[in-house]
Design a protein around this motif. Sequence first.
Motif, short mmCIF file in Angstrom:
data_model
loop_
_atom_site.label_atom_id
_atom_site.label_comp_id
_atom_site.label_asym_id
_atom_site.label_seq_id
_atom_site.Cartn_x
_atom_site.Cartn_y
_atom_site.Cartn_z
N GLN A 1 69.08 -14.73 -31.43
CA GLN A 1 68.92 -14.16 -32.76
C GLN A 1 68.93 -12.64 -32.68
OE1 GLN A 1 64.97 -14.31 -34.24
NE2 GLN A 1 65.55 -14.39 -36.40
N LEU A 7 75.07 -17.05 -32.33
CA LEU A 7 74.18 -17.89 -33.12
C LEU A 7 74.67 -18.02 -34.56
CD1 LEU A 7 71.49 -19.44 -32.73
CD2 LEU A 7 70.32 -17.42 -33.62
N LYS A 39 71.72 -13.07 -41.95
CA LYS A 39 71.08 -12.85 -40.66
C LYS A 39 69.58 -13.07 -40.74
CE LYS A 39 73.32 -8.88 -40.44
NZ LYS A 39 73.93 -7.59 -40.03
N ARG A 96 69.40 -9.49 -35.63
CA ARG A 96 69.72 -9.08 -37.01
C ARG A 96 70.53 -7.79 -37.06
NH1 ARG A 96 64.33 -11.14 -37.59
NH2 ARG A 96 64.21 -12.83 -39.14
N ILE A 137 68.23 -16.82 -40.41
CA ILE A 137 68.17 -17.46 -39.09
C ILE A 137 66.87 -17.01 -38.42
CG2 ILE A 137 69.25 -17.64 -36.83
CD1 ILE A 137 71.95 -17.14 -38.23
N ARG A 138 65.99 -17.96 -38.10
CA ARG A 138 64.62 -17.59 -37.72
C ARG A 138 64.33 -17.63 -36.23
NH1 ARG A 138 63.21 -15.04 -42.21
NH2 ARG A 138 61.05 -15.13 -41.52
N SER A 139 65.21 -18.18 -35.41
CA SER A 139 64.94 -18.18 -33.97
C SER A 139 66.23 -18.40 -33.20
CB SER A 139 63.93 -19.29 -33.60
OG SER A 139 64.51 -20.56 -33.74
N SER A 140 66.16 -18.13 -31.90
CA SER A 140 67.31 -18.30 -31.02
C SER A 140 67.43 -19.76 -30.57
CB SER A 140 67.16 -17.40 -29.79
OG SER A 140 67.02 -16.04 -30.17
N PHE A 191 64.54 -22.95 -35.78
CA PHE A 191 65.75 -22.24 -36.22
C PHE A 191 65.83 -22.17 -37.74
CE2 PHE A 191 70.23 -22.38 -37.51
CZ PHE A 191 70.78 -21.34 -36.79
#
Length: 218
Positions: A42, A51, A77, A44, A80-83, A97
């Motif tokens: 992730q 991702l 961007k 931003r 999307i909350r996590s890798s 995610f």
Amino acid sequence: MLSIDSKIAEDTAISNYITPYRQQLEAKMNEVIGTSKENMIQNRNLPETLLGNFFTDAMVNIGRNIDPQVDFSMATKDGIRSSIKAGDITVGTIFEFMPFENLLVILELKGSDVLRLAEFIAESNGQPISNAQIVIKGKKLMDFKIAGNTIDPNKTYKLITYDFVANGGDHVRGLDKPVKSVTTKQLVREGLIEYIQGLTKAGKQVESKLDGRVKIIE
């Protein structure tokens, strides 16, 4: 004010009551649904990421199972909350995610509104997209194509995204006057889980690539 910390003794009656539910939840969250070939991190700040490309490519695939005429997809961007790390992907990975109860939405947009959306993407220095290509210079829109084709302001195009974005979340522009809007019953998170499970059944891993779909020029 009551201080709640480790000094307070655990209530064993409550603990014993919730333990079976915790164990069931942990078992479900730890269920492996697929594997990722590489780390998809992730970030931003980058205009295009592995991702973001994975997510929007998956949305196009999911969307075309609902409506074969879906043209392109777009996310943000910040949404999307996590890798997703290399190796096993679990149900819990996808919950991290996409933790929200967002539903997939298909919007039919005039070409002129697609260009308004493209201007927003340019001003925000790129957002995740799929089956589309954008060229940005100084946060200004230079070019935007869907499937390699120039946008016709008089035609309509079908975008798949999710309800938060469709309703103007993250200050997205261009989606407020769709020709038609269909909110599906498909949660984004559940769609992603099923998509990854489908790849696994087909003997494939989750993978992504940078292909220049979001291009920043000097």
